[in-house]
Design an enzyme around this catalytic site. Structure first.
Site, PDB file in Angstrom:
ATOM      1  N   GLU A   1      39.052  34.411  47.429  1.00 43.01           N
ATOM      2  CA  GLU A   1      37.705  34.972  47.620  1.00 43.01           C
ATOM      3  C   GLU A   1      37.031  34.382  48.866  1.00 43.01           C
ATOM      4  OE1 GLU A   1      34.991  35.535  44.424  1.00 43.01           O
ATOM      5  OE2 GLU A   1      36.540  36.068  42.975  1.00 43.01           O
TER       6      GLU A   1
ATOM      7  N   ASP B   1      44.333  32.089  41.991  1.00 44.45           N
ATOM      8  CA  ASP B   1      43.540  32.504  40.833  1.00 44.45           C
ATOM      9  C   ASP B   1      44.324  33.652  40.216  1.00 44.45           C
ATOM     10  OD1 ASP B   1      41.836  33.598  38.992  1.00 44.45           O
ATOM     11  OD2 ASP B   1      40.168  33.931  40.380  1.00 44.45           O
TER      12      ASP B   1
ATOM     13  N   ASN C   1      43.936  34.847  37.137  1.00 49.17           N
ATOM     14  CA  ASN C   1      43.163  35.572  36.127  1.00 49.17           C
ATOM     15  C   ASN C   1      43.925  35.712  34.814  1.00 49.17           C
ATOM     16  OD1 ASN C   1      40.481  36.334  37.056  1.00 49.17           O
ATOM     17  ND2 ASN C   1      41.534  37.437  38.692  1.00 49.17           N
TER      18      ASN C   1
END
Length: 608
Positions: A350, A495, A497
């Site tokens: 991100e 990440d 998730n």
């Protein structure tokens, strides 16, 4: 008259060791005392630039064709000099007339008007010989030449080190490093000189020694005093709160210096937030690790494009003070946290493009790291590595959707996925990417490593999509680490998730996932695309399975991992995560003391 020498003559000149006589030494000192005429001439560009100050104080910036004869450029300089002289003369006459008028006396002519000023003689000399006017600009403007405009002489500096960009962050806090954004041409930051100043407190007496730089007239002001820091990065202290900062810097390349520049901070230093969630963690990472270790960080830093939405402010993070969601505030915390880990590898998710170039690169470069970036849509992935330990050999980034559609490596996986067109459509709509960097040790060229970084699809019901993405990722990593660079170990950060109970985690750790795993129907039976998957790696979560790496108001869980190749790497230490009390001090993350909704994973790895 100087003309371009032949190649033989040039070889002869280069072979002679320069020895200065006393007269030559005197000439050399005189040249050093001259004004500068800075020439920028790059082979790939059609024009060169010429910058110098005229005697009237005006500064001239000229663009001339490199293929133009020198005579035309000199003629233009003469015209500019004449205009400058005329302006000065007009200003003097105007002041004289005003003086007579104020005294009540008429300005009577006492003689004939002075003759019109002639254009000054403009010449370019190289090695004390005038350069012929038919020589092209590209060849005429040599480093060390002398430009003469009337009685004023200028030392020509061709392509000296120069700043193309110089910025200070908008938001500066006490206790947080200030890392200027630099753009350098013909130079490097390590060879440049930096000096930091701060304002004198209003009403405070000026110290006996002002500490102002005598070499820069613009710093001759009692409004500024030296901080005592002559490095690229300055960390303000509490005594600096309420004061603005000034940076004076001179670009260099190890052989010479270019024109200095200075800039002042827009806003004064503000108070910091107090203790941050990462302060205690930094106690474990005070020094850079030895060559046999690889300190690795994986961190979703929360993209500004997501943090600044109305949904984020009112639904996702309503407990977070609005100013603490602003990028200008958060990037101070991110920079301090990352630089304080003294990491060798940093994999970030991100990452806004502007955050990478304007914030992360300047900050981490100042601490010895270099980075690469892979955009997704609105944000992307960044991998940084310590330059003293690693060099970048190659990059092998992919978009999962593009790789599945067009890369033969994924033909078998795509054929299985195509058995359920609805599931295939959903998978191929996703924009997730995989960033792969192959690094080589700077101390042992036989040691190479495949560093992978990703951010898998986020939706809670997207379990089967994450399984497909991970399968594609591992196939591509196998291609890089087995086919292109046989036998190199893997570090896979991201990440994902996915909590430890999911099919994706089971697949990575156990090397396989059965076709009847419940995650194949994570979004209902109509999208079930059950398939048996396997991979060849022996991977482990270096930081284990912490209770959470993501903690927001409505959810907490372990979503982030650093997977390592057990055949070549082992874990030396895991840097403890913040305590639950620290995480929940302001209810949840992000907060005024933590810049993201995720927590960084940090561990020291060791080559086996």
């Amino acid at each position: 008259m100087w003309r371009l020498p032949g190649r033989a003559a040039l070889r002869g000149v280069r072979s002679v060791v320069e020895q200065r006589s006393p007269a030559e030494a005197t000439t050399h000192e005189a040249v050093r005392a001259m004004e500068r005429a800075v020439v920028r001439c790059v082979p790939s560009e059609p024009k060169l630039s010429l910058s110098f100050a005229l005697a009237d104080g005006s500064h001239k910036n000229m663009q001339r064709d490199q293929s133009e004869p020198l005579g035309r450029a000199l003629s233009r300089i003469a015209t500019n000099a004449l205009k400058g002289h005329a302006k000065v003369a007009a200003a003097k006459k105007s002041r004289k007339n005003r003086a007579h008028s104020s005294g009540g006396a008429a300005c009577a002519a006492t003689g004939s008007e002075p003759a019109a000023t002639c254009e000054p003689v403009v010449k370019l000399y190289y090695r004390e010989e005038a350069v012929a006017e038919d020589v092209l600009n590209v060849d005429a403007w040599q480093d060390g030449a002398v430009l003469q405009i009337g009685d004023v002489k200028y030392k020509v500096e061709r392509n000296p080190p120069a700043f193309t960009e110089l910025q200070l962050p908008r938001y500066i806090m006490a206790g947080f490093p200030v890392c200027p954004k630099l753009g350098l041409e013909f130079g490097d930051p390590a060879s440049s000189v930096f000096r930091w100043y701060k304002e004198v407190k209003p009403g405070a007496a000026e110290p006996g020694d002002s500490g102002l730089a005598s070499s820069s007239h613009s710093l001759q002001s009692s409004a500024w005093i030296e901080t005592g820091v002559d490095e690229r990065v300055y960390t303000p202290c509490n005594a600096d709160i309420g004061l603005r900062l000034k940076l004076h810097c001179t670009p260099g390349n190890g052989q010479r210096f270019g024109p200095s520049r200075e800039l002042e901070s827009v806003c004064p230093v503000e108070a910091g937030p107090g203790t941050c969630t990462f302060d205690h963690r930094h106690l474990y990472t005070k020094k850079v690790t030895e060559d046999s270790f690889i300190r690795t960080v994986s961190y979703n830093i929360l993209a500004d494009t997501y943090a600044q939405t109305e949904f984020s402010r009112t639904v996702l993070y309503p407990y977070c003070a609005p100013y603490a969601l602003e990028l200008d505030y958060r990037q101070n915390l991110i920079q301090k946290e990352l630089t304080g880990y003294n990491a060798d590898l940093i994999c970030l998710q991100e990452v806004d493009r502007a955050v990478f170039s304007d914030s992360l690169v300047p900050a981490l470069e100042a601490f010895g790291l270099e980075g690469v970036f892979r955009i997704k849509q609105h944000e992307g992935l960044a991998t940084f590595y310590r330059k003293s330990k690693f060099r970048l050999l190659s990059q092998h980034d992919i978009s999962f959707q593009e790789a599945l559609k067009s890369d033969p490596l994924h033909k078998e996986l795509l054929e299985k996925l195509a058995l359920n067109p609805l599931a295939q459509e959903k998978v191929l709509q996703r924009s997730s990417v995989l960033q792969i960097s192959v690094l080589q040790s700077t101390t042992d060229s036989s040691k190479k490593i495949c560093v992978a970084n990703t951010h898998l699809y986020w939706h809670p019901k997207g379990g089967y999509i994450r399984l497909i993405q991970m399968a594609a990722a591992l196939v591509h990593i196998r291609h890089v680490s087995c086919d292109l660079y046989p036998g190199i170990p893997v570090i896979f950060c991201g990440d994902f998730n996915s909590t430890p109970s999911t099919g994706m985690y089971h697949f990575v750790i156990n090397g396989s996932v059965p076709e009847d795993h419940e995650d194949w129907a994570s979004n209902g039976e109509e999208e079930r695309c059950g398939m048996s998957l396997t991979h060849c790696f022996k991977l482990k979560s270096a930081c284990g399975e912490p209770a959470y790496t993501n903690y927001v108001g409505g959810f907490h869980g372990c979503l982030d991992y650093i997977f390592i190749d057990l055949n070549a790497l082992e874990v030396e230490q895991v840097i403890p995560l913040p305590s639950h009390e620290e995480v929940t001090t302001h209810q949840a993350l992000p907060s005024v003391s933590h810049p993201s909704d995720h927590i960084a994973l940090v561990c020291d790895l060791k080559w086996k």
